[in-house]
Design a protein around this motif. Sequence first.
Motif, PDB file in Angstrom:
ATOM      1  N   THR A 197       0.822  -1.219   0.000  1.00 41.24           N
ATOM      2  CA  THR A 197       0.000   0.000   0.000  1.00 41.24           C
ATOM      3  C   THR A 197       0.853   1.265   0.000  1.00 41.24           C
ATOM      4  OG1 THR A 197      -0.083  -0.147   2.418  1.00 41.24           O
ATOM      5  CG2 THR A 197      -1.970  -1.050   1.204  1.00 41.24           C
ATOM      6  N   LEU A 198       2.160   1.122  -0.131  1.00 42.23           N
ATOM      7  CA  LEU A 198       3.062   2.244   0.099  1.00 42.23           C
ATOM      8  C   LEU A 198       2.682   3.479  -0.702  1.00 42.23           C
ATOM      9  CD1 LEU A 198       5.578   3.320   1.481  1.00 42.23           C
ATOM     10  CD2 LEU A 198       6.946   2.364  -0.393  1.00 42.23           C
ATOM     11  N   ASP A 199       2.345   3.299  -1.969  1.00 40.85           N
ATOM     12  CA  ASP A 199       2.059   4.451  -2.824  1.00 40.85           C
ATOM     13  C   ASP A 199       0.644   4.991  -2.644  1.00 40.85           C
ATOM     14  OD1 ASP A 199       4.615   4.223  -3.879  1.00 40.85           O
ATOM     15  OD2 ASP A 199       3.970   2.895  -5.501  1.00 40.85           O
ATOM     16  N   ARG A 200      -0.154   4.342  -1.798  1.00 41.10           N
ATOM     17  CA  ARG A 200      -1.548   4.778  -1.615  1.00 41.10           C
ATOM     18  C   ARG A 200      -1.852   5.277  -0.207  1.00 41.10           C
ATOM     19  NH1 ARG A 200      -4.869   0.099  -2.203  1.00 41.10           N
ATOM     20  NH2 ARG A 200      -3.045  -1.243  -2.000  1.00 41.10           N
ATOM     21  N   LEU A 201      -0.936   5.073   0.742  1.00 42.07           N
ATOM     22  CA  LEU A 201      -1.231   5.400   2.137  1.00 42.07           C
ATOM     23  C   LEU A 201      -1.522   6.881   2.348  1.00 42.07           C
ATOM     24  CD1 LEU A 201       1.305   3.176   4.114  1.00 42.07           C
ATOM     25  CD2 LEU A 201      -1.158   2.831   3.848  1.00 42.07           C
ATOM     26  N   GLY A 202      -1.009   7.740   1.477  1.00 35.83           N
ATOM     27  CA  GLY A 202      -1.271   9.168   1.596  1.00 35.83           C
ATOM     28  C   GLY A 202      -2.726   9.534   1.428  1.00 35.83           C
ATOM     29  N   ARG A 203      -3.544   8.595   0.937  1.00 40.15           N
ATOM     30  CA  ARG A 203      -4.979   8.853   0.769  1.00 40.15           C
ATOM     31  C   ARG A 203      -5.773   8.592   2.031  1.00 40.15           C
ATOM     32  NH1 ARG A 203      -5.529   4.869  -4.089  1.00 40.15           N
ATOM     33  NH2 ARG A 203      -7.574   4.608  -3.108  1.00 40.15           N
ATOM     34  N   ILE A 204      -5.156   7.998   3.054  1.00 37.99           N
ATOM     35  CA  ILE A 204      -5.880   7.699   4.293  1.00 37.99           C
ATOM     36  C   ILE A 204      -6.091   8.996   5.069  1.00 37.99           C
ATOM     37  CG2 ILE A 204      -5.713   6.561   6.545  1.00 37.99           C
ATOM     38  CD1 ILE A 204      -4.366   4.220   5.175  1.00 37.99           C
ATOM     39  N   THR A 205      -7.333   9.239   5.455  1.00 37.19           N
ATOM     40  CA  THR A 205      -7.683  10.460   6.182  1.00 37.19           C
ATOM     41  C   THR A 205      -8.066  10.196   7.632  1.00 37.19           C
ATOM     42  OG1 THR A 205      -9.981  10.288   5.421  1.00 37.19           O
ATOM     43  CG2 THR A 205      -8.466  11.600   4.074  1.00 37.19           C
ATOM     44  N   ALA A 206      -8.255   8.947   8.022  1.00 35.79           N
ATOM     45  CA  ALA A 206      -8.640   8.634   9.399  1.00 35.79           C
ATOM     46  C   ALA A 206      -7.481   8.910  10.349  1.00 35.79           C
ATOM     47  CB  ALA A 206      -9.057   7.166   9.505  1.00 35.79           C
ATOM     48  N   PRO A 207      -7.769   9.404  11.563  1.00 32.25           N
ATOM     49  CA  PRO A 207      -6.706   9.532  12.571  1.00 32.25           C
ATOM     50  C   PRO A 207      -6.028   8.187  12.779  1.00 32.25           C
ATOM     51  CG  PRO A 207      -8.726  10.592  13.316  1.00 32.25           C
ATOM     52  CD  PRO A 207      -9.079   9.829  12.070  1.00 32.25           C
ATOM     53  N   THR A 208      -4.708   8.180  12.801  1.00 32.92           N
ATOM     54  CA  THR A 208      -3.966   6.915  12.797  1.00 32.92           C
ATOM     55  C   THR A 208      -2.850   6.924  13.834  1.00 32.92           C
ATOM     56  OG1 THR A 208      -4.400   6.606  10.431  1.00 32.92           O
ATOM     57  CG2 THR A 208      -2.580   5.337  11.383  1.00 32.92           C
ATOM     58  N   LEU A 209      -2.741   5.794  14.540  1.00 32.40           N
ATOM     59  CA  LEU A 209      -1.636   5.559  15.463  1.00 32.40           C
ATOM     60  C   LEU A 209      -0.927   4.288  15.031  1.00 32.40           C
ATOM     61  CD1 LEU A 209      -0.047   6.089  18.112  1.00 32.40           C
ATOM     62  CD2 LEU A 209      -1.798   4.706  19.288  1.00 32.40           C
ATOM     63  N   VAL A 210       0.372   4.378  14.780  1.00 32.66           N
ATOM     64  CA  VAL A 210       1.184   3.230  14.407  1.00 32.66           C
ATOM     65  C   VAL A 210       2.049   2.844  15.609  1.00 32.66           C
ATOM     66  CG1 VAL A 210       2.969   2.343  12.853  1.00 32.66           C
ATOM     67  CG2 VAL A 210       1.222   3.929  11.986  1.00 32.66           C
ATOM     68  N   LEU A 211       1.979   1.573  16.006  1.00 35.01           N
ATOM     69  CA  LEU A 211       2.740   1.067  17.141  1.00 35.01           C
ATOM     70  C   LEU A 211       3.684  -0.038  16.682  1.00 35.01           C
ATOM     71  CD1 LEU A 211      -0.144   0.767  19.775  1.00 35.01           C
ATOM     72  CD2 LEU A 211       1.578   2.576  19.627  1.00 35.01           C
ATOM     73  N   GLY A 235       0.487   9.231  14.081  1.00 39.45           N
ATOM     74  CA  GLY A 235       1.435   9.143  15.178  1.00 39.45           C
ATOM     75  C   GLY A 235       2.202   7.840  15.105  1.00 39.45           C
ATOM     76  N   PHE A 236       3.415   7.850  15.661  1.00 38.53           N
ATOM     77  CA  PHE A 236       4.250   6.657  15.651  1.00 38.53           C
ATOM     78  C   PHE A 236       4.912   6.508  17.010  1.00 38.53           C
ATOM     79  CE2 PHE A 236       8.515   4.726  14.855  1.00 38.53           C
ATOM     80  CZ  PHE A 236       8.068   3.455  14.510  1.00 38.53           C
ATOM     81  N   GLU A 237       4.805   5.308  17.586  1.00 35.36           N
ATOM     82  CA  GLU A 237       5.412   5.046  18.880  1.00 35.36           C
ATOM     83  C   GLU A 237       6.050   3.661  18.872  1.00 35.36           C
ATOM     84  OE1 GLU A 237       2.704   5.658  22.128  1.00 35.36           O
ATOM     85  OE2 GLU A 237       1.872   7.473  21.226  1.00 35.36           O
ATOM     86  N   VAL A 238       7.206   3.569  19.512  1.00 36.02           N
ATOM     87  CA  VAL A 238       7.895   2.301  19.697  1.00 36.02           C
ATOM     88  C   VAL A 238       7.721   1.889  21.151  1.00 36.02           C
ATOM     89  CG1 VAL A 238      10.110   1.109  19.649  1.00 36.02           C
ATOM     90  CG2 VAL A 238       9.558   2.793  17.877  1.00 36.02           C
ATOM     91  N   LEU A 239       7.261   0.665  21.372  1.00 37.44           N
ATOM     92  CA  LEU A 239       7.074   0.155  22.725  1.00 37.44           C
ATOM     93  C   LEU A 239       8.371  -0.486  23.187  1.00 37.44           C
ATOM     94  CD1 LEU A 239       3.510  -1.422  22.364  1.00 37.44           C
ATOM     95  CD2 LEU A 239       4.146   0.899  23.016  1.00 37.44           C
ATOM     96  N   PRO A 240       9.053   0.117  24.155  1.00 39.31           N
ATOM     97  CA  PRO A 240      10.369  -0.376  24.576  1.00 39.31           C
ATOM     98  C   PRO A 240      10.297  -1.801  25.121  1.00 39.31           C
ATOM     99  CG  PRO A 240       9.950   1.830  25.457  1.00 39.31           C
ATOM    100  CD  PRO A 240       8.652   1.331  24.892  1.00 39.31           C
ATOM    101  N   GLY A 241      11.254  -2.626  24.699  1.00 37.01           N
ATOM    102  CA  GLY A 241      11.378  -3.976  25.228  1.00 37.01           C
ATOM    103  C   GLY A 241      10.335  -4.957  24.744  1.00 37.01           C
ATOM    104  N   GLU A 242       9.476  -4.532  23.790  1.00 38.03           N
ATOM    105  CA  GLU A 242       8.413  -5.423  23.313  1.00 38.03           C
ATOM    106  C   GLU A 242       8.727  -5.933  21.913  1.00 38.03           C
ATOM    107  OE1 GLU A 242       6.312  -6.531  25.401  1.00 38.03           O
ATOM    108  OE2 GLU A 242       7.059  -5.126  26.897  1.00 38.03           O
ATOM    109  N   ALA A 243       8.028  -7.004  21.522  1.00 40.33           N
ATOM    110  CA  ALA A 243       8.267  -7.642  20.237  1.00 40.33           C
ATOM    111  C   ALA A 243       7.027  -7.512  19.347  1.00 40.33           C
ATOM    112  CB  ALA A 243       8.682  -9.098  20.443  1.00 40.33           C
TER     113      ALA A 243
END
Length: 269
Positions: A197-211, A235-243
Motif C-alpha cells: 500500500t506504500l504508494d496509496r497510504l497518503g490517501r488515508i484520512t482517518a486519525p492513525t496511530l502506528v505502534l 502518530g508513531f510510537e515504539v514500545l520499549p522492550g516489546e516484540a
Amino acid sequence: MGRTVNADGVELWVERRGQGPDVLLISGLGDPVEAWQSQLDGLADRYRLTAFDNRGAGRTPLPEEPLSVPRMADDAAALLRALQVPAAHVAGFSGGSFIAQELALRHPDVVRSLVLMSTVARPDAYFRAMTRFWRWMVERAPDERAMLEAFFLWIYTPRAHADGMVDQFVEETLAFEHPQSVEAFQRQLAAFADHDTLDRLGRITAPTLVLSGELDLATPPRLGRVVADSIPGAGFEVLPGEAHQPFQEVPDVFNARVDAFWREVEAGG
C-alpha cells in the motif's frame, strides 16, 4: 459467546463484547478471535468490541477462490454493515494491520480511526525471505508443537520465552478445537506477503496511530516508521522492550495506549 454472521455471502465467525463506541479488531496470520481475549476482557467496559476470524482462520472456512488482503478488507467492511455499525475504531495487528490499511483505503466511510500494530506498507527483502521460510517450515516441521516453537521465535520477546508465557501459548494453541490447516496458513501467508500500500497510504484520512515493538523481528520499527510517515498526521510510537505481539504480552500497556488514542479521537469529534 460468538456466532456466525453472513457478511455479503461470507460466513464469518464473530465475537462481540461490551458497550460504547464501536471498535473492530482485525487479527493477523492464523489468529482466531481468541488472540484478542485480553482486549475483549479489558476494554469492554468502555467500548463495544467486535473481533472475527478471517477467512481460513478459526471457525471461518477457507474459500476456494483466491485469498487476498483487499478481499479480506471487503469482508471487514461487509461485517460492519451487516452488524449495522456505521463506523468503528479499527485496530489491526500484523497481517490484520495490512487488512486495516486496505479497509481505510477501500471503505473510508466505515473507519473512525486506525491503530496499526506491527505493520508494514511494502514487504522488504528480509520480510519476503522470512515468509518463504515460514511457508516450508509449516510443511516440514516434525509436528505442530515443533512448528509453533520455531514460529514463536519471531513473535514473542526473550522474556516471554524465559517466563513460561510462550509455553502457555503453545499449549493453548495445541488444545484449540479449530486449528488452522497447513493450506490455510500458506494461503493467508501468501496474501500478506503480496501486500503493498506504500504508494496509496497518503490517501488515508482517518486519525492513525502506528505502534511497533522495539524488539520485533518480523515487522521491526523501521517498517512501522515508513507506514506512519506515509499517512498524513499519523502518530508513531515504539514500545520499549516489546516484540511482535505486545497486545498479548503486555495487554495492560497496550489497552491503556489505544484507549487514550480512542478517547482523543472521540473528544475531537
